[in-house]
Structure formats: structure tokens, C-alpha cells
Enzyme design. Structure first.
Site, PDB file in Angstrom:
ATOM      1  N   ASP A 134      65.551  70.623 -16.535  1.00 25.77           N
ATOM      2  CA  ASP A 134      64.303  70.980 -15.858  1.00 25.77           C
ATOM      3  C   ASP A 134      63.105  70.228 -16.431  1.00 25.77           C
ATOM      4  OD1 ASP A 134      64.316  72.241 -18.284  1.00 25.77           O
ATOM      5  OD2 ASP A 134      63.689  74.207 -17.551  1.00 25.77           O
ATOM      6  N   GLU A 143      57.147  64.664 -26.300  1.00 25.15           N
ATOM      7  CA  GLU A 143      56.729  65.579 -25.239  1.00 25.15           C
ATOM      8  C   GLU A 143      55.637  64.868 -24.452  1.00 25.15           C
ATOM      9  OE1 GLU A 143      58.170  68.434 -24.722  1.00 25.15           O
ATOM     10  OE2 GLU A 143      59.260  68.780 -26.600  1.00 25.15           O
TER      11      GLU A 143
END
Length: 491
Positions: free
Chosen positions: A125, A306
């Protein structure tokens, strides 16, 4: 009844909020407390999963499907065949190939160059990485011999890009793979006995681990979503406390993370993470992660990046995210040849390359030179003095002190074989000398007054062997062609 519906609504919203606060490793607890029955909780959780899947399925419009991704990789391979090679490292649980794009001026060939890998979509995801990695590959192809940074990378690095490590999770719109296993918790851990059974590991994990046995990667990065920060080892601690837990190469990892953060549009401006970087255990500890395993077992310096606050942003945001991350990705790969120390290790008796070890005094981390060319590539933070040590069984170790500036430095070693108690060499890769029996036969072949001729022949042979040895070392040294200023040292 109204109360129950209100409670359900609140729980769903809270769960959704908590989900989006999870980045590289937060795990939702399966243990619920309170007065609700297990059957009610089960139906609520099922309803949440359905709604969540539908929401992500809508967001997936504009993203490549697994089929689209495979077509895009194949098309890239055809269009950029002169600088690329397409291969698979294995298959997912559902049998989807894990395709890799290798980008280099000599793809598929072993060279005296460092190798870097990007891995996207570790969590199903978190799909931004798979999109950005295709954009990166195509940008490099389009700008080779036109842009200096693209040319530097392709000519001097073997770049391997795995856009999706978890294609099944992507199709299912969930974090884990088809077996609902978090792949970033499936690697052997240094602190706790977990994932040590090869048979119990997921096929995607096995594929990556086998990949690192075949290719000697110098550094790498995996792309995630849910925050905006460059994360570096260690990811866990011995007692599971949330504290800064530095690995032996902490300075180097901080430098690498800063290369990415400072090149990013706004990562370094983070109010949560100073400079846009963080030690993993200081953020929150995780165990069984891919990052620490790379460093410990493969000598590969890996970052966990990230790259988007939102795990699954709308597809129309992808061009902006690409522009924000493009220079960070390029500069991180280029840092392999722009900084650090690089070199080769030879034997002094005949100039053959040695598969020796390279260590830095005071840093408990060793890398190995390659078998084929004995080249090594050591990431180090610039602006410091280092004592570099080369060792090989059967040879005398050598060391030298270097002051590493902002540019890369070449440090070659020539190791001398150790002498046994009987006076013979313990190791010798070639026999350039003539033993007593050979000398006797040569003199016997030219008897009497021609012994002077035999002596001259022996002298010529010895001299030619010396010239050959120097030529081998010289040719090996010439093979390395790094762009930009650098200093060279031969020890």
C-alpha cells in the site's frame, strides 16, 4: 442502536487515522479491549477493510497495474537496450515476476565499478516508489550523454532497480504480501532469533537475499511512504527501547541520509526530524527489517527512504513527487563514485588481484574486494582522517592513513606474501622464477663454454617477469575511471 452506529463510525475514523500514521514499520495491534463482543469487532474490522480497499482502489486509478508495470519495464528494455538489461530475481507468492532493470554502459558485465540498488513497493500500500523508479530509469536513458549527472552514473555505476518487491500486496491494496506478511519484518534479525528458518521466509524475501549473494552491492535504498525522512541503521535495539542506537558506520550513514535529504525539495526542512534524517531505533524500533540485514550480512549500506507523507496519494500528485525526489535519487547514486575510498589490491610476487578484506580502524565493519578484479568501494563520511587496513590470509597486512576530502580517493594496496620458516612463500599466484631443477636442465642443454649464454638467458627471463608484473599492476590501475578530481595512493 444510534449509540452503536456512532461508536462504529468513530472507530472506523480512528482506525483510518491510525493507519495513515504508520510509515516504515508501525503495526496495528490485533488485541482490542473494551466491552464490544468479538463477533461485533470482527464485523466492524471486515467493514473497515472493505471500505479501506474501496478507497485505495479509487486512488489506484492513474497508477500502473502489475501488468502495466511489466509492460513499462519491457518497453524500457527495448528502448534503452544499449544501456540496460532486464532480468527477474524470482517470483511473488502469486507467481508475479520480480523484474529488475540494470542500467550501465556495460549492463550484465562485471566491471571495476560499485553497484547500487533501488527497491520500491516493499509494502503493497505504498506504491509511489514503483512509479518514481520507472521515471528515474527513463530519465537516465533520455539524458545519457546529454546530462553530466546521468552520464556519470551510467558510465561509473551499475544501477539495479526493482520497482516492486511486493506486487501481490499492491493488487490486494494492503501492506503485507499475499500471505499477509510484512516483508520488512521477514529478514533475519541481529537482536532476536527470528526469521532464521529459510523455509518459513516469504518468496519475495528469499529472492532479495539470493540477489545479494549474486551481486556485490555497495549501497542501496528502499522507497516507502507515510512520512518524509531518510532513515538509517540501526532499526532496533537490544532491549527494544526507543533510543538512538548507532551502528559502526553511523557517521557514514548520516552523511548518506543527508545527501538525500539536502537534495530534496523540502525533506531537510522537517520540523519533526532534524535535517530530515533519523536513526531508525530513535524513531521507533523494528525487527526483521531489510535495512539492517543488508548492512550486516552483505556489507551493503542501505537507507530506508520515506518519500511521501501520504502513503497512497492521488495519481495527479506523482509528477510533483518525482520533481521533489529526482535530484535526491540521482545524487545518492552518484555519491558512490563522488566520495569515499576506492581501489584494488594486488600481490607483489606477480601482480595478481587479491580477494582481500578492507577495514577501517575503529569501525567494526569489513568489506571484501571482488574475486575478479580485487576492486573495493568503501563508503565513508568526508572530512575525516581514516586508517585503512588491507588483509589477506598468507599475506602481510598493510595500512595507511588518509585524510578524505569532499572528493573520492583511490587507495590501492600491494601485499607481500608471508615467508614460511623454510624460506618459501606461503602464497604465490604465479611462478616467475626458475627452480633449481629447471636451471640445471637449461645449463645441461647448453654445456661447456656456453654456460655464460644460459646465465644471460636466465637474467633476461627474470627481467621480463619483473616487467610483466609491473605492467599487470599498471593496467589494473588504469581500468578505474572515476569522473571528477581524486587523489590516488598506492601502498
Amino acid at each position: 442502536m444510534k449509540f452503536l452506529f456512532s461508536l462504529l463510525f468513530l472507530s472506523l475514523n480512528f482506525s483510518s487515522f491510525f493507519y495513515y500514521t504508520i510509515a516504515r514499520g508501525g503495526e496495528r495491534s490485533s488485541n482490542y479491549s473494551g466491552f464490544m463482543s468479538s463477533s461485533y469487532l470482527g464485523s466492524a474490522r471486515h467493514l473497515f477493510e472493505e471500505n479501506h480497499f474501496q478507497k485505495l482502489d479509487k486512488l489506484a486509478h492513474g497508477y500502473m497495474t502489475n501488468y502495466d508495470l511489466e509492460k513499462a519495464i519491457t518497453a524500457f528494455g527495448r528502448r534503452c537496450a544499449n544501456i540496460s538489461r532486464i532480468y527477474s530475481i524470482g517470483k511473488s507468492v502469486e507467481g508475479v515476476p520480480l523484474w529488475v532493470m540494470e542500467i550501465s554502459d556495460k549492463p550484465g558485465e562485471e566491471e571495476v565499478e560499485p553497484a547500487f540498488k533501488f527497491i520500491g513497493n516493499v509494502h503493497g500500500d505504498e506504491p509511489v516508489g514503483r512509479e518514481l523508479l520507472l521515471l528515474l530509469a527513463n530519465w537516465l536513458c533520455d539524458n545519457y550523454k546529454k546530462d553530466s549527472l546521468a552520464t556519470l552514473i551510467i558510465d561509473n555505476v551499475h544501477l539495479h532497480i526493482l520497482p516492486s518487491m511486493n506486487p501481490d500486496g499492491f493488487s490486494l491494496r494492503r501492506r503485507g504480501n499475499a500471505n499477509n506478511i510484512d516483508l520488512n519484518r521477514d529478514f533475519p534479525d541481529q537482536f532476536f532469533p527470528m526469521n532464521d528458518n529459510l523455509d518459513s521466509r516469504q518468496p519475495e524475501t528469499k529472492a532479495v537475499m539470493s540477489w545479494l549473494k549474486r551481486i556485490r552491492f555497495t549501497a542501496s535504498a528502499s522507497l516507502h511512504g507515510g512520512a518524509l525522512v531518510a532513515n538509517y541503521p540501526w532499526d532496533g535495539t537490544q532491549d527494544k527501547r526507543k533510543i538512538y542506537y548507532a551502528c559502526p558506520d553511523d557517521d557514514t550513514f548520516r552523511f548518506m541520509a543527508s545527501v538525500y535529504s539536502r537534495s530534496h525539495y523540502n525533506m531537510s526542512l522537517s520540523e519533526e526530524f532534524q535535517g530530515g534524517i533519523t536513526n531508525g531505533a530513535s524513531w521507533y524500533p523494528i525487527y526483521g527489517g531489510m535495512q539492517d540485514w543488508n548492512y550486516i550480512h552483505a556489507g551493503c549500506f542501505e537507507l530506508t527512504l520515506e518519500i511521501s507523507d501520504n502513503k497512497w496519494p492521488a495519481a495527479n500528485e506523482l509528477p510533483t513527487l518525482w520533481e521533489f525526489n529526482k535530484m535526491s535519487m540521482l545524487n545518492l547514486v552518484a555519491s558512490l563514485v563522488k566520495t569515499g575510498i576506492h581501489g584494488k589490491i594486488f600481490s607483489s610476487d606477480c601482480g595478481r588481484p587479491l580477494h582481500a578484506s578492507v577495514a577501517i580502524k575503529g569501525i567494526n565493519s569489513t568489506i571484501k574486494a571482488s574475486h575478479a578484479f580485487a576492486d573495493y568501494h568503501r563508503m565513508l563520511a568526508p572530512g575525516q582522517r581514516y586508517e585503512v587496513i588491507a588483509t589477506m590470509p598468507g599475506y602481510k597486512s598493510k595500512n595507511t592513513c588518509v585524510l578524505l576530502g569532499e572528493e573520492a580517493m583511490t587507495v590501492d594496496f600491494i601485499l607481500d606474501p608471508e615467508i614460511a620458516s623454510n624460506g618459501n612463500l606461503l602464497k604465490s599466484g604465479c611462478d616467475c622464477s626458475l627452480n633449481n631443477k629447471s636451471r640445471f636442465k637449461l645449463v645441461e642443454f647448453l654445456p661447456g663454454p656456453h654456460w655464460e649464454v644460459s646465465l644471460i638467458l636466465v637474467s633476461i627471463l627474470v627481467f621480463l617477469c619483473f616487467l610483466f608484473k609491473r605492467r599487470v599492476i599498471f593496467n589494473h590501475s588504469k581500468q578505474r575511471q572515476l569522473v571528477g578530481p581524486k587523489r590516488s595512493v598506492v601502498i
